[in-house]
Design a protein around this motif. Structure first.
Motif, PDB file in Angstrom:
ATOM      1  N   ILE A 212       0.839  -1.203   0.000  1.00 57.65           N
ATOM      2  CA  ILE A 212       0.000   0.000   0.000  1.00 57.65           C
ATOM      3  C   ILE A 212       0.872   1.250   0.000  1.00 57.65           C
ATOM      4  N   LYS A 213       1.903   1.246   0.819  1.00 62.85           N
ATOM      5  CA  LYS A 213       2.830   2.394   0.877  1.00 62.85           C
ATOM      6  C   LYS A 213       3.541   2.565  -0.462  1.00 62.85           C
ATOM      7  N   MET A 214       3.933   1.447  -1.088  1.00 64.40           N
ATOM      8  CA  MET A 214       4.587   1.529  -2.394  1.00 64.40           C
ATOM      9  C   MET A 214       3.669   2.201  -3.420  1.00 64.40           C
ATOM     10  N   ILE A 215       2.396   1.847  -3.403  1.00 62.91           N
ATOM     11  CA  ILE A 215       1.434   2.443  -4.340  1.00 62.91           C
ATOM     12  C   ILE A 215       1.267   3.925  -4.038  1.00 62.91           C
ATOM     13  N   GLU A 216       1.136   4.256  -2.755  1.00 70.11           N
ATOM     14  CA  GLU A 216       1.001   5.665  -2.358  1.00 70.11           C
ATOM     15  C   GLU A 216       2.227   6.472  -2.788  1.00 70.11           C
ATOM     16  N   ASP A 217       3.406   5.851  -2.737  1.00 71.01           N
ATOM     17  CA  ASP A 217       4.652   6.528  -3.111  1.00 71.01           C
ATOM     18  C   ASP A 217       4.919   6.475  -4.614  1.00 71.01           C
ATOM     19  N   ASP A 218       3.958   5.908  -5.359  1.00 73.22           N
ATOM     20  CA  ASP A 218       4.062   5.819  -6.814  1.00 73.22           C
ATOM     21  C   ASP A 218       5.324   5.076  -7.252  1.00 73.22           C
ATOM     22  N   ARG A 219       5.578   3.946  -6.596  1.00 78.93           N
ATOM     23  CA  ARG A 219       6.749   3.129  -6.924  1.00 78.93           C
ATOM     24  C   ARG A 219       6.528   2.380  -8.232  1.00 78.93           C
ATOM     25  N   TYR A 220       7.593   1.815  -8.742  1.00 82.03           N
ATOM     26  CA  TYR A 220       7.600   1.094 -10.010  1.00 82.03           C
ATOM     27  C   TYR A 220       6.636  -0.095  -9.959  1.00 82.03           C
ATOM     28  N   CYS A 221       5.777  -0.191 -10.976  1.00 82.31           N
ATOM     29  CA  CYS A 221       4.704  -1.195 -10.993  1.00 82.31           C
ATOM     30  C   CYS A 221       5.215  -2.633 -10.883  1.00 82.31           C
ATOM     31  N   VAL A 222       6.308  -2.940 -11.542  1.00 80.53           N
ATOM     32  CA  VAL A 222       6.842  -4.306 -11.501  1.00 80.53           C
ATOM     33  C   VAL A 222       7.293  -4.647 -10.076  1.00 80.53           C
ATOM     34  N   ASP A 223       7.874  -3.689  -9.369  1.00 75.59           N
ATOM     35  CA  ASP A 223       8.276  -3.921  -7.978  1.00 75.59           C
ATOM     36  C   ASP A 223       7.055  -4.177  -7.101  1.00 75.59           C
ATOM     37  N   ILE A 224       5.990  -3.427  -7.348  1.00 72.70           N
ATOM     38  CA  ILE A 224       4.748  -3.621  -6.593  1.00 72.70           C
ATOM     39  C   ILE A 224       4.189  -5.011  -6.869  1.00 72.70           C
ATOM     40  N   SER A 225       4.153  -5.377  -8.143  1.00 74.15           N
ATOM     41  CA  SER A 225       3.639  -6.697  -8.522  1.00 74.15           C
ATOM     42  C   SER A 225       4.449  -7.815  -7.879  1.00 74.15           C
ATOM     43  N   THR A 226       5.759  -7.674  -7.830  1.00 72.24           N
ATOM     44  CA  THR A 226       6.623  -8.672  -7.200  1.00 72.24           C
ATOM     45  C   THR A 226       6.274  -8.834  -5.728  1.00 72.24           C
ATOM     46  N   GLN A 227       6.028  -7.727  -5.052  1.00 66.40           N
ATOM     47  CA  GLN A 227       5.658  -7.792  -3.632  1.00 66.40           C
ATOM     48  C   GLN A 227       4.278  -8.413  -3.439  1.00 66.40           C
ATOM     49  N   ILE A 228       3.367  -8.134  -4.358  1.00 64.56           N
ATOM     50  CA  ILE A 228       2.033  -8.757  -4.288  1.00 64.56           C
ATOM     51  C   ILE A 228       2.172 -10.277  -4.418  1.00 64.56           C
ATOM     52  N   LEU A 229       2.984 -10.726  -5.355  1.00 65.89           N
ATOM     53  CA  LEU A 229       3.198 -12.167  -5.524  1.00 65.89           C
ATOM     54  C   LEU A 229       3.816 -12.795  -4.279  1.00 65.89           C
ATOM     55  N   SER A 230       4.706 -12.068  -3.625  1.00 65.88           N
ATOM     56  CA  SER A 230       5.306 -12.568  -2.384  1.00 65.88           C
ATOM     57  C   SER A 230       4.249 -12.716  -1.291  1.00 65.88           C
ATOM     58  N   ALA A 231       3.357 -11.739  -1.185  1.00 68.83           N
ATOM     59  CA  ALA A 231       2.285 -11.810  -0.185  1.00 68.83           C
ATOM     60  C   ALA A 231       1.340 -12.974  -0.485  1.00 68.83           C
ATOM     61  N   ILE A 232       1.030 -13.170  -1.759  1.00 71.12           N
ATOM     62  CA  ILE A 232       0.171 -14.293  -2.151  1.00 71.12           C
ATOM     63  C   ILE A 232       0.816 -15.617  -1.767  1.00 71.12           C
ATOM     64  N   ALA A 233       2.117 -15.741  -1.991  1.00 72.31           N
ATOM     65  CA  ALA A 233       2.829 -16.979  -1.643  1.00 72.31           C
ATOM     66  C   ALA A 233       2.748 -17.249  -0.144  1.00 72.31           C
ATOM     67  N   LEU A 234       2.884 -16.205   0.671  1.00 68.39           N
ATOM     68  CA  LEU A 234       2.766 -16.379   2.129  1.00 68.39           C
ATOM     69  C   LEU A 234       1.358 -16.811   2.517  1.00 68.39           C
ATOM     70  N   LEU A 235       0.351 -16.211   1.896  1.00 75.39           N
ATOM     71  CA  LEU A 235      -1.028 -16.590   2.193  1.00 75.39           C
ATOM     72  C   LEU A 235      -1.299 -18.042   1.808  1.00 75.39           C
ATOM     73  N   LYS A 236      -0.773 -18.456   0.674  1.00 72.53           N
ATOM     74  CA  LYS A 236      -0.944 -19.849   0.247  1.00 72.53           C
ATOM     75  C   LYS A 236      -0.261 -20.808   1.222  1.00 72.53           C
ATOM     76  N   LYS A 237       0.925 -20.448   1.652  1.00 77.26           N
ATOM     77  CA  LYS A 237       1.651 -21.305   2.596  1.00 77.26           C
ATOM     78  C   LYS A 237       0.900 -21.400   3.925  1.00 77.26           C
ATOM     79  N   ALA A 238       0.360 -20.286   4.400  1.00 78.48           N
ATOM     80  CA  ALA A 238      -0.431 -20.303   5.633  1.00 78.48           C
ATOM     81  C   ALA A 238      -1.667 -21.179   5.456  1.00 78.48           C
ATOM     82  N   ASN A 239      -2.304 -21.072   4.309  1.00 76.83           N
ATOM     83  CA  ASN A 239      -3.489 -21.877   4.040  1.00 76.83           C
ATOM     84  C   ASN A 239      -3.157 -23.363   4.045  1.00 76.83           C
TER      85      ASN A 239
END
Length: 89
Positions: free
Chosen positions: A23-50
């Protein structure tokens, strides 16, 4: 709380931290590919928890239901099948 549930909880807390960071990355207008990479990392953690939660469910709830009787076991197995169906879509 057993170790596996504790691990799942820690994974979820880490994912929550990552999502706050995204969320902070989006607010700071960071590079989209970097944001997407972090989203994928969060998804991987959620899958592992599941997976950890489902593993515990199979080892405890489902196995106990099977021992209790056919109807209870069949109901728990159907719940798992429904979750797996959602997971693979």
């Amino acid at each position: 709380m057993n170790d596996e549930k504790r691990k799942a909880m820690n994974l979820l807390k880490t994912a929550r931290g990552q999502i706050d960071g995204i969320i902070k990355m989006i607010e700071d207008d960071r590079y989209c590919v970097d944001i997407s990479t972090q989203i994928l990392s969060a998804i991987a953690l959620l899958k592992k928890a599941n997976i950890n939660i489902l593993d515990q469910h199979l080892k405890h709830c489902v196995s106990e239901a099977i021992l209790e009787g056919e109807h209870e076991g069949e109901e728990k197995i159907n719940e798992i099948i429904n979750i797996i169906d959602k997971y693979i879509k």
